[in-house]
Write a protein that holds these residues in place. Sequence first.
Motif, PDB file in Angstrom:
ATOM      1  N   CYS A 249       0.758  -1.095  -0.088  1.00  0.00           N
ATOM      2  CA  CYS A 249      -0.067   0.183  -0.051  1.00  0.00           C
ATOM      3  C   CYS A 249       0.944   1.315   0.123  1.00  0.00           C
ATOM      4  CB  CYS A 249      -0.900   0.090   1.174  1.00  0.00           C
ATOM      5  SG  CYS A 249      -2.168  -1.334   1.071  1.00  0.00           S
ATOM      6  N   ASP A 250       2.130   1.222   0.522  1.00  0.00           N
ATOM      7  CA  ASP A 250       2.910   2.380   0.874  1.00  0.00           C
ATOM      8  C   ASP A 250       3.414   2.866  -0.616  1.00  0.00           C
ATOM      9  OD1 ASP A 250       4.095   4.732   1.641  1.00  0.00           O
ATOM     10  OD2 ASP A 250       5.599   3.700   2.651  1.00  0.00           O
ATOM     11  N   ILE A 251       2.646   3.180  -1.558  1.00  0.00           N
ATOM     12  CA  ILE A 251       3.029   3.458  -3.191  1.00  0.00           C
ATOM     13  C   ILE A 251       4.256   4.561  -3.017  1.00  0.00           C
ATOM     14  CG2 ILE A 251       2.598   4.225  -5.330  1.00  0.00           C
ATOM     15  CD1 ILE A 251      -0.486   3.338  -4.614  1.00  0.00           C
ATOM     16  N   ASN A 252       4.199   5.741  -2.239  1.00  0.00           N
ATOM     17  CA  ASN A 252       5.154   6.559  -2.443  1.00  0.00           C
ATOM     18  C   ASN A 252       6.311   6.490  -1.375  1.00  0.00           C
ATOM     19  OD1 ASN A 252       4.240   7.319  -0.018  1.00  0.00           O
ATOM     20  ND2 ASN A 252       3.439   9.419  -0.507  1.00  0.00           N
ATOM     21  N   ILE A 257       0.584   5.181   5.280  1.00  0.00           N
ATOM     22  CA  ILE A 257      -0.331   4.767   4.220  1.00  0.00           C
ATOM     23  C   ILE A 257      -1.308   5.886   4.135  1.00  0.00           C
ATOM     24  CG2 ILE A 257      -2.442   3.019   3.667  1.00  0.00           C
ATOM     25  CD1 ILE A 257      -0.548   1.109   5.434  1.00  0.00           C
ATOM     26  N   GLU A 261      -3.963   5.753  -0.815  1.00  0.00           N
ATOM     27  CA  GLU A 261      -3.352   4.298  -1.152  1.00  0.00           C
ATOM     28  C   GLU A 261      -4.093   3.164  -0.492  1.00  0.00           C
ATOM     29  OE1 GLU A 261       1.340   6.025  -0.792  1.00  0.00           O
ATOM     30  OE2 GLU A 261       0.501   5.468   1.031  1.00  0.00           O
ATOM     31  N   CYS A 265      -5.679  -0.190  -2.501  1.00  0.00           N
ATOM     32  CA  CYS A 265      -5.314  -1.518  -1.734  1.00  0.00           C
ATOM     33  C   CYS A 265      -6.752  -2.224  -1.674  1.00  0.00           C
ATOM     34  CB  CYS A 265      -4.721  -1.427  -0.626  1.00  0.00           C
ATOM     35  SG  CYS A 265      -2.742  -1.191  -0.650  1.00  0.00           S
TER      36      CYS A 265
END
Length: 272
Positions: A249-252, A257, A261, A265
Amino acid sequence: MDSTLAKLDASAFLQVWQHFDKADNGYIQGKELEEFFRHVVKKLGISGKLAEEKVQHLRERLMSTSGIGADGRLQIEELATMILPEEENFLLLFRRETPLDSSVEFMRIWRNYDADSSGYISAVELKSFLQDLFQQHQKVITSAKLEEYTDAMMKMFDKNQDGRLDLNDLARILSLKENFLLKFEMDACSQEDRKRDFEKIFAHYDVSKTGALEGPEVDGFVKDMMELVKPNLSGADLDKFRRILLGHCDINGDGKIQKNELALCLGLKLSP
């Protein structure tokens, strides 16, 4: 101890007690006693003639050991001592003194003492843990009482006598309220219903109101989410699932979160 009553735990007892003691005064009226016992017996799954026999047995036992005070009241301590096994009796009274509002609150304190993520805290750490918990609820506790609670918890829950308690032990001891996520059935709702529920869920865990889950907020969410499918989560389990959730979930990559994000998910697309 009646073998049937030995199956009663602090959580079930407290549910019945709160039904009668709605004002949370710590006592019920003597005239409510039989109905109280009927609720207890019902919780144990006993019905029919046997249920009434159990009710009368409990009432007679109470009258022979303590009885109702001159003011017509019966204190929770009296009933808990009479009905519950020693371990559950202690838990019940402790839970009344230190209610926890959420898994986020629990995890914030836990992380302070399990700094190395070993999944355990020692007796010394437990003592400090409890002191912080009382302070958080603006409750004064004497040194002697703190020692009493610490010693009792270690004796009751350190089954292998290695001087440590794990995450699951403390979650039970401190009686977290019902898993917040149990209120929702995400897979059984329409997309609009899921979005509405998602907003409630995110707001519950975003205690800091920053628009992102971080630190104990992530821990609290992971704990509640995973306990839906894996009861008795350990500290090691929690860390494992936390890493997995952040990985997905932690895209950046900021260690938090973000709201969008988490929505992605969960297969949701939020409105701009």
